[in-house]
Design a protein around this motif. Structure first.
Motif, PDB file in Angstrom:
ATOM      1  N   ASP A  24      -5.995  21.751  -8.949  1.00 33.57           N
ATOM      2  CA  ASP A  24      -4.700  22.028  -9.560  1.00 33.57           C
ATOM      3  C   ASP A  24      -3.725  22.364  -8.447  1.00 33.57           C
ATOM      4  OD1 ASP A  24      -5.384  21.772 -12.291  1.00 33.57           O
ATOM      5  OD2 ASP A  24      -6.394  23.713 -12.198  1.00 33.57           O
ATOM      6  N   SER A  25      -2.540  21.752  -8.499  1.00 34.58           N
ATOM      7  CA  SER A  25      -1.523  22.035  -7.491  1.00 34.58           C
ATOM      8  C   SER A  25      -0.147  21.927  -8.125  1.00 34.58           C
ATOM      9  CB  SER A  25      -1.640  21.062  -6.313  1.00 34.58           C
ATOM     10  OG  SER A  25      -1.190  19.782  -6.696  1.00 34.58           O
ATOM     11  N   THR A  26       0.855  22.231  -7.332  1.00 36.88           N
ATOM     12  CA  THR A  26       2.229  22.106  -7.821  1.00 36.88           C
ATOM     13  C   THR A  26       2.597  20.645  -8.066  1.00 36.88           C
ATOM     14  OG1 THR A  26       3.002  22.116  -5.545  1.00 36.88           O
ATOM     15  CG2 THR A  26       3.021  24.229  -6.721  1.00 36.88           C
ATOM     16  N   PHE A  27       1.822  19.710  -7.510  1.00 34.31           N
ATOM     17  CA  PHE A  27       2.081  18.280  -7.670  1.00 34.31           C
ATOM     18  C   PHE A  27       1.319  17.672  -8.843  1.00 34.31           C
ATOM     19  CE2 PHE A  27       2.164  19.263  -3.078  1.00 34.31           C
ATOM     20  CZ  PHE A  27       3.524  19.141  -2.892  1.00 34.31           C
ATOM     21  N   GLY A  28       0.488  18.452  -9.504  1.00 35.74           N
ATOM     22  CA  GLY A  28      -0.304  17.947 -10.629  1.00 35.74           C
ATOM     23  C   GLY A  28      -1.747  18.368 -10.506  1.00 35.74           C
ATOM     24  N   SER A  29      -2.570  17.837 -11.389  1.00 34.95           N
ATOM     25  CA  SER A  29      -3.990  18.150 -11.341  1.00 34.95           C
ATOM     26  C   SER A  29      -4.809  16.879 -11.244  1.00 34.95           C
ATOM     27  CB  SER A  29      -4.475  18.953 -12.516  1.00 34.95           C
ATOM     28  OG  SER A  29      -3.613  19.045 -13.526  1.00 34.95           O
ATOM     29  N   SER A  30      -6.048  17.096 -10.840  1.00 34.31           N
ATOM     30  CA  SER A  30      -6.956  15.983 -10.652  1.00 34.31           C
ATOM     31  C   SER A  30      -8.368  16.420 -11.020  1.00 34.31           C
ATOM     32  CB  SER A  30      -6.909  15.551  -9.192  1.00 34.31           C
ATOM     33  OG  SER A  30      -7.882  14.586  -8.939  1.00 34.31           O
ATOM     34  N   ASP A  31      -9.147  15.504 -11.545  1.00 38.26           N
ATOM     35  CA  ASP A  31     -10.544  15.743 -11.890  1.00 38.26           C
ATOM     36  C   ASP A  31     -11.288  14.443 -11.618  1.00 38.26           C
ATOM     37  OD1 ASP A  31     -12.995  16.339 -12.947  1.00 38.26           O
ATOM     38  OD2 ASP A  31     -12.252  16.930 -14.914  1.00 38.26           O
ATOM     39  N   LYS A  32     -11.881  14.317 -10.430  1.00 41.00           N
ATOM     40  CA  LYS A  32     -12.512  13.062 -10.023  1.00 41.00           C
ATOM     41  C   LYS A  32     -13.906  13.311  -9.473  1.00 41.00           C
ATOM     42  CE  LYS A  32      -8.685  10.219  -9.772  1.00 41.00           C
ATOM     43  NZ  LYS A  32      -8.082   9.094  -9.196  1.00 41.00           N
ATOM     44  N   SER A  33     -14.721  12.254  -9.530  1.00 41.19           N
ATOM     45  CA  SER A  33     -16.098  12.317  -9.031  1.00 41.19           C
ATOM     46  C   SER A  33     -16.308  11.267  -7.948  1.00 41.19           C
ATOM     47  CB  SER A  33     -17.080  12.067 -10.172  1.00 41.19           C
ATOM     48  OG  SER A  33     -16.938  13.037 -11.163  1.00 41.19           O
ATOM     49  N   SER A  34     -17.331  11.498  -7.130  1.00 44.97           N
ATOM     50  CA  SER A  34     -17.621  10.581  -6.031  1.00 44.97           C
ATOM     51  C   SER A  34     -19.071  10.748  -5.585  1.00 44.97           C
ATOM     52  CB  SER A  34     -16.674  10.878  -4.874  1.00 44.97           C
ATOM     53  OG  SER A  34     -16.908   9.986  -3.818  1.00 44.97           O
ATOM     54  N   LEU A  35     -19.490   9.857  -4.711  1.00 46.89           N
ATOM     55  CA  LEU A  35     -20.824   9.893  -4.125  1.00 46.89           C
ATOM     56  C   LEU A  35     -20.943  11.054  -3.136  1.00 46.89           C
ATOM     57  CD1 LEU A  35     -23.572   8.413  -3.674  1.00 46.89           C
ATOM     58  CD2 LEU A  35     -22.438   7.198  -1.813  1.00 46.89           C
ATOM     59  N   LEU A  36     -22.113  11.689  -3.117  1.00 44.51           N
ATOM     60  CA  LEU A  36     -22.429  12.762  -2.178  1.00 44.51           C
ATOM     61  C   LEU A  36     -23.833  12.495  -1.644  1.00 44.51           C
ATOM     62  CD1 LEU A  36     -21.386  15.642  -1.203  1.00 44.51           C
ATOM     63  CD2 LEU A  36     -22.919  16.550  -2.935  1.00 44.51           C
ATOM     64  N   TYR A  37     -24.034  12.558  -0.326  1.00 43.13           N
ATOM     65  CA  TYR A  37     -25.349  12.309   0.260  1.00 43.13           C
ATOM     66  C   TYR A  37     -25.479  13.095   1.556  1.00 43.13           C
ATOM     67  CZ  TYR A  37     -22.602   9.162   3.154  1.00 43.13           C
ATOM     68  OH  TYR A  37     -21.655   8.647   3.992  1.00 43.13           O
ATOM     69  N   GLY A  38     -26.720  13.387   1.944  1.00 46.83           N
ATOM     70  CA  GLY A  38     -26.909  14.130   3.177  1.00 46.83           C
ATOM     71  C   GLY A  38     -28.339  14.559   3.409  1.00 46.83           C
ATOM     72  N   LEU A  39     -28.486  15.565   4.281  1.00 45.60           N
ATOM     73  CA  LEU A  39     -29.797  16.074   4.690  1.00 45.60           C
ATOM     74  C   LEU A  39     -29.855  17.578   4.489  1.00 45.60           C
ATOM     75  CD1 LEU A  39     -30.056  14.152   8.085  1.00 45.60           C
ATOM     76  CD2 LEU A  39     -31.146  13.533   5.916  1.00 45.60           C
ATOM     77  N   GLN A  40     -31.073  18.104   4.375  1.00 43.43           N
ATOM     78  CA  GLN A  40     -31.264  19.546   4.304  1.00 43.43           C
ATOM     79  C   GLN A  40     -32.532  19.927   5.062  1.00 43.43           C
ATOM     80  OE1 GLN A  40     -31.081  17.872   1.165  1.00 43.43           O
ATOM     81  NE2 GLN A  40     -33.152  17.992   0.364  1.00 43.43           N
ATOM     82  N   ALA A  41     -32.550  21.182   5.525  1.00 39.86           N
ATOM     83  CA  ALA A  41     -33.708  21.716   6.237  1.00 39.86           C
ATOM     84  C   ALA A  41     -33.745  23.220   6.030  1.00 39.86           C
ATOM     85  CB  ALA A  41     -33.620  21.391   7.725  1.00 39.86           C
ATOM     86  N   GLY A  42     -34.926  23.799   6.229  1.00 37.40           N
ATOM     87  CA  GLY A  42     -35.048  25.243   6.096  1.00 37.40           C
ATOM     88  C   GLY A  42     -36.487  25.688   6.161  1.00 37.40           C
ATOM     89  N   ILE A  43     -36.710  26.944   5.742  1.00 39.56           N
ATOM     90  CA  ILE A  43     -38.063  27.488   5.653  1.00 39.56           C
ATOM     91  C   ILE A  43     -38.275  28.032   4.249  1.00 39.56           C
ATOM     92  CG2 ILE A  43     -38.276  28.020   8.110  1.00 39.56           C
ATOM     93  CD1 ILE A  43     -37.691  30.943   7.421  1.00 39.56           C
ATOM     94  N   MET A  44     -39.523  27.989   3.805  1.00 39.87           N
ATOM     95  CA  MET A  44     -39.860  28.525   2.490  1.00 39.87           C
ATOM     96  C   MET A  44     -41.282  29.063   2.504  1.00 39.87           C
ATOM     97  SD  MET A  44     -40.289  25.179   0.117  1.00 39.87           S
ATOM     98  CE  MET A  44     -41.483  23.920   0.458  1.00 39.87           C
ATOM     99  N   THR A  45     -41.529  30.035   1.628  1.00 41.93           N
ATOM    100  CA  THR A  45     -42.891  30.523   1.460  1.00 41.93           C
ATOM    101  C   THR A  45     -43.611  29.517   0.573  1.00 41.93           C
ATOM    102  OG1 THR A  45     -42.262  31.884  -0.447  1.00 41.93           O
ATOM    103  CG2 THR A  45     -42.239  32.946   1.721  1.00 41.93           C
ATOM    104  N   THR A  46     -44.874  29.269   0.877  1.00 34.86           N
ATOM    105  CA  THR A  46     -45.640  28.274   0.127  1.00 34.86           C
ATOM    106  C   THR A  46     -46.970  28.862  -0.329  1.00 34.86           C
ATOM    107  OG1 THR A  46     -46.428  27.413   2.249  1.00 34.86           O
ATOM    108  CG2 THR A  46     -44.607  26.236   1.204  1.00 34.86           C
ATOM    109  N   SER A  47     -46.914  30.029  -0.919  1.00 37.06           N
ATOM    110  CA  SER A  47     -48.132  30.711  -1.341  1.00 37.06           C
ATOM    111  C   SER A  47     -48.644  30.140  -2.651  1.00 37.06           C
ATOM    112  CB  SER A  47     -47.853  32.204  -1.515  1.00 37.06           C
ATOM    113  OG  SER A  47     -46.998  32.387  -2.622  1.00 37.06           O
TER     114      SER A  47
END
Length: 185
Positions: free
Chosen positions: A124-147
């Motif tokens: 939302d802005s002073t110029f109007g509003s927008s509600d759009k969707s698009s592609l999203l892709y990428g990588l992730q990394a981390g640590i987790m407990t695996t008990s």
């Protein structure tokens, strides 16, 4: 966004049915901080430290997990008096390997994976509003407990690219540092 959701749901159902006896089902929640990089008419700008919340559900085995994740990135404001929020729905796949034990019953594993899905941006802005969707892709990394315990914890970093363009703004990158808790059934 509905088409993306239904497509991800069909994909997820197919994957889980392929080797259903091999996997355990899990659900999870996460809290995070996000950074979004935009390119617009006024140059490049970054929204730092956006509060982010997420839920996920999927399957996990001894070395991999596959899940659907939904993330909501809290309202942001930029220098052009625009306000908005993001919603992301992705399919994630990760491989992990044990790296050390906190105690005998709590091993910690490193994970690395990829995600693909959709992002919805409402502005939302002073110029109007927008509600759009698009592609999203990428990588992730981390640590987790695996008990063997049904409750596990994770700390991770997710880096995403997007093809989102609207109102002369491009969402170039989205980074999320998160902490999560998961419950296995």
């Amino acid at each position: 966004m509905k088409k993306i959701f239904y497509g991800l749901l069909v994909f997820f159902t197919f994957i889980t049915n392929a080797n259903a006896s091999k996997y355990e089902i899990f659900i999870g929640a996460e809290a995070a901080l996000s950074w979004a990089d935009f390119t617009g008419l006024n140059g490049n700008y970054e929204n730092d430290g956006i509060a982010t919340y997420g839920i996920k559900a999927g399957v996990i085995d001894e070395n991999t997990r596959i899940y659907i994740a939904y993330n909501y990135l809290d309202a942001f404001k930029d220098s052009s008096n625009r306000e908005g929020n993001f919603q992301a729905l992705t399919v994630n796949t990760e491989a992990y390997t044990k790296i050390f034990n906190i105690t005998q019953s709590y091993p910690v594993s490193f994970f690395f994976g990829a995600h693909v899905g959709g992002v919805n941006l409402e502005v939302d802005s002073t110029f109007g509003s927008s509600d759009k969707s698009s592609l999203l892709y990428g990588l992730q990394a981390g640590i987790m407990t695996t008990s063997k315990s049904p409750i596990n914890f994770e700390f991770g970093y997710r880096y995403s690219y997007s093809s989102f363009t609207d109102m002369n703004n491009d969402l170039d990158q989205l980074a999320i540092a998160y902490v999560g808790i998961n419950y296995k059934f």
